[in-house]
Design a protein around this motif. Structure first.
Motif, PDB file in Angstrom:
ATOM      1  N   ILE A   3     -28.178  56.476  80.175  1.00 46.60           N
ATOM      2  CA  ILE A   3     -28.029  56.521  81.632  1.00 46.60           C
ATOM      3  C   ILE A   3     -29.130  55.656  82.240  1.00 46.60           C
ATOM      4  CG2 ILE A   3     -27.930  58.007  83.665  1.00 46.60           C
ATOM      5  CD1 ILE A   3     -25.666  58.559  81.683  1.00 46.60           C
ATOM      6  N   LYS A   4     -28.720  54.524  82.790  1.00 51.12           N
ATOM      7  CA  LYS A   4     -29.696  53.581  83.353  1.00 51.12           C
ATOM      8  C   LYS A   4     -29.936  53.829  84.838  1.00 51.12           C
ATOM      9  CE  LYS A   4     -28.353  50.015  80.042  1.00 51.12           C
ATOM     10  NZ  LYS A   4     -27.610  48.756  79.861  1.00 51.12           N
ATOM     11  N   SER A   5     -28.864  54.207  85.551  1.00 57.95           N
ATOM     12  CA  SER A   5     -29.020  54.411  86.992  1.00 57.95           C
ATOM     13  C   SER A   5     -28.098  55.521  87.478  1.00 57.95           C
ATOM     14  CB  SER A   5     -28.718  53.117  87.755  1.00 57.95           C
ATOM     15  OG  SER A   5     -27.354  52.747  87.590  1.00 57.95           O
ATOM     16  N   VAL A   6     -28.595  56.270  88.453  1.00 56.65           N
ATOM     17  CA  VAL A   6     -27.840  57.362  89.075  1.00 56.65           C
ATOM     18  C   VAL A   6     -28.069  57.294  90.574  1.00 56.65           C
ATOM     19  CG1 VAL A   6     -27.684  59.862  89.351  1.00 56.65           C
ATOM     20  CG2 VAL A   6     -28.070  58.912  87.086  1.00 56.65           C
ATOM     21  N   GLU A   7     -26.980  57.353  91.329  1.00 56.05           N
ATOM     22  CA  GLU A   7     -27.121  57.335  92.784  1.00 56.05           C
ATOM     23  C   GLU A   7     -26.088  58.264  93.401  1.00 56.05           C
ATOM     24  OE1 GLU A   7     -26.580  54.288  96.594  1.00 56.05           O
ATOM     25  OE2 GLU A   7     -26.297  53.534  94.566  1.00 56.05           O
ATOM     26  N   LEU A   8     -26.553  59.147  94.275  1.00 55.76           N
ATOM     27  CA  LEU A   8     -25.623  59.956  95.065  1.00 55.76           C
ATOM     28  C   LEU A   8     -25.088  59.039  96.155  1.00 55.76           C
ATOM     29  CD1 LEU A   8     -24.190  62.520  95.945  1.00 55.76           C
ATOM     30  CD2 LEU A   8     -26.289  63.239  97.098  1.00 55.76           C
ATOM     31  N   GLU A   9     -23.879  58.535  95.935  1.00 63.52           N
ATOM     32  CA  GLU A   9     -23.372  57.444  96.779  1.00 63.52           C
ATOM     33  C   GLU A   9     -22.602  57.950  97.992  1.00 63.52           C
ATOM     34  OE1 GLU A   9     -20.145  54.208  95.774  1.00 63.52           O
ATOM     35  OE2 GLU A   9     -22.023  53.718  94.766  1.00 63.52           O
ATOM     36  N   THR A  10     -21.793  58.982  97.800  1.00 61.57           N
ATOM     37  CA  THR A  10     -20.947  59.471  98.895  1.00 61.57           C
ATOM     38  C   THR A  10     -20.918  60.987  98.898  1.00 61.57           C
ATOM     39  OG1 THR A  10     -19.509  57.551  98.506  1.00 61.57           O
ATOM     40  CG2 THR A  10     -18.678  59.240  99.986  1.00 61.57           C
ATOM     41  N   VAL A  11     -21.012  61.570 100.083  1.00 67.05           N
ATOM     42  CA  VAL A  11     -20.873  63.017 100.266  1.00 67.05           C
ATOM     43  C   VAL A  11     -19.749  63.244 101.259  1.00 67.05           C
ATOM     44  CG1 VAL A  11     -21.990  65.128 101.065  1.00 67.05           C
ATOM     45  CG2 VAL A  11     -23.320  63.428  99.786  1.00 67.05           C
ATOM     46  N   CYS A  12     -18.691  63.926 100.812  1.00 63.42           N
ATOM     47  CA  CYS A  12     -17.523  64.164 101.675  1.00 63.42           C
ATOM     48  C   CYS A  12     -17.460  65.626 102.095  1.00 63.42           C
ATOM     49  CB  CYS A  12     -16.236  63.818 100.924  1.00 63.42           C
ATOM     50  SG  CYS A  12     -15.986  62.057 100.743  1.00 63.42           S
ATOM     51  N   GLY A  13     -17.426  65.848 103.381  1.00 59.60           N
ATOM     52  CA  GLY A  13     -17.236  67.194 103.905  1.00 59.60           C
ATOM     53  C   GLY A  13     -15.769  67.451 104.199  1.00 59.60           C
ATOM     54  N   ILE A  14     -15.512  68.553 104.852  1.00 57.99           N
ATOM     55  CA  ILE A  14     -14.131  68.984 105.113  1.00 57.99           C
ATOM     56  C   ILE A  14     -13.360  67.951 105.932  1.00 57.99           C
ATOM     57  CG2 ILE A  14     -12.797  70.715 106.407  1.00 57.99           C
ATOM     58  CD1 ILE A  14     -14.956  72.764 105.380  1.00 57.99           C
ATOM     59  N   THR A  15     -14.038  67.288 106.855  1.00 54.51           N
ATOM     60  CA  THR A  15     -13.334  66.337 107.731  1.00 54.51           C
ATOM     61  C   THR A  15     -13.507  64.884 107.274  1.00 54.51           C
ATOM     62  OG1 THR A  15     -15.273  66.205 109.182  1.00 54.51           O
ATOM     63  CG2 THR A  15     -13.581  67.845 109.736  1.00 54.51           C
ATOM     64  N   SER A  16     -14.196  64.651 106.171  1.00 58.85           N
ATOM     65  CA  SER A  16     -14.479  63.274 105.740  1.00 58.85           C
ATOM     66  C   SER A  16     -13.253  62.620 105.106  1.00 58.85           C
ATOM     67  CB  SER A  16     -15.615  63.260 104.707  1.00 58.85           C
ATOM     68  OG  SER A  16     -16.759  63.883 105.207  1.00 58.85           O
ATOM     69  N   THR A  17     -13.249  61.297 105.164  1.00 57.28           N
ATOM     70  CA  THR A  17     -12.243  60.501 104.460  1.00 57.28           C
ATOM     71  C   THR A  17     -12.771  60.206 103.061  1.00 57.28           C
ATOM     72  OG1 THR A  17     -11.589  59.468 106.538  1.00 57.28           O
ATOM     73  CG2 THR A  17     -10.909  58.361 104.518  1.00 57.28           C
TER      74      THR A  17
END
Length: 199
Positions: A3-17
């Protein structure tokens, strides 16, 4: 897997696309206290990148972790936590259903079950739901280190019986403490990712 890289890229909530990702996605589902964040941290080779909590039901969003800029781990909201209002549970359910139904890059769903206990009604419902959406879940039997070695096979059989699955469904015993099972999960993910590359 390195594992070279880890990024929390997107967080989707109830109304998110949902994001329009172009890389393979591997989703993780399970009830609120089954050890999902601990598993994801182990698969990311990080100690606490995915938030773990003593309070079940903390993951209320769909979290997309970009791994090595090659694929995504997708952390789905935990289910079955009694203290969450029914209305909120229904919205989480809709959010998970929407993701399973609409994501073109989803390759595999890992369903986490606590190896110490017979699968709950919620576990069985989730399994059937994932199958209904067109996926064959891989079962990860968590908290393996809490059992004696002599108890493991009986516990795996209990998981299979409780979910109503045969030997054709993969069950991987896993321990966040010892990391047993991690290499098998990595291997599965690599196989899926490599097969996509060849298409």
């Amino acid at each position: 897997m390195i594992i070279k890289s880890v990024e929390l890229e997107t967080v989707c909530g109830i109304t998110s696309t949902l994001p329009e990702n172009t890389k393979p996605e591997f989703a993780f589902a399970g009830k609120s206290n089954v050890g999902k964040s601990s598993l994801i941290n182990a698969l990311m080779n990080r100690k606490s990148f995915a938030r773990t909590s003593s309070q079940p039901g903390k993951t209320q969003t769909i979290n997309f972790y970009n791994i090595n800029d090659a694929f995504y781990y997708v952390d789905l909201p935990g289910y079955g936590y009694a203290k969450v209002a029914l209305e909120v549970k229904a919205k989480w359910g809709k959010m998970i259903e929407n993701y399973l139904h609409k994501s073109p890059m989803l390759q595999c769903v890992f369903l986490l079950i606590d190896i110490r206990h017979e699968p709950s009604v919620n576990d069985k419902t989730m399994y059937d739901w994932i199958v209904y959406q067109g996926y064959q879940p891989v079962i990860i039997a968590t908290k393996l280190d809490k059992l004696k070695r002599s108890q493991v096979q009986k516990a795996i059989k209990q998981v299979r019986t409780g979910l109503g699955i045969g030997s054709d469904v993969t069950v991987i015993p896993f321990s966040a403490e010892t990391k047993q099972g991690r290499d098998e999960i990595w291997e599965l993910i690599s196989d899926y990712a490599n097969s996509l590359d060849k298409e």
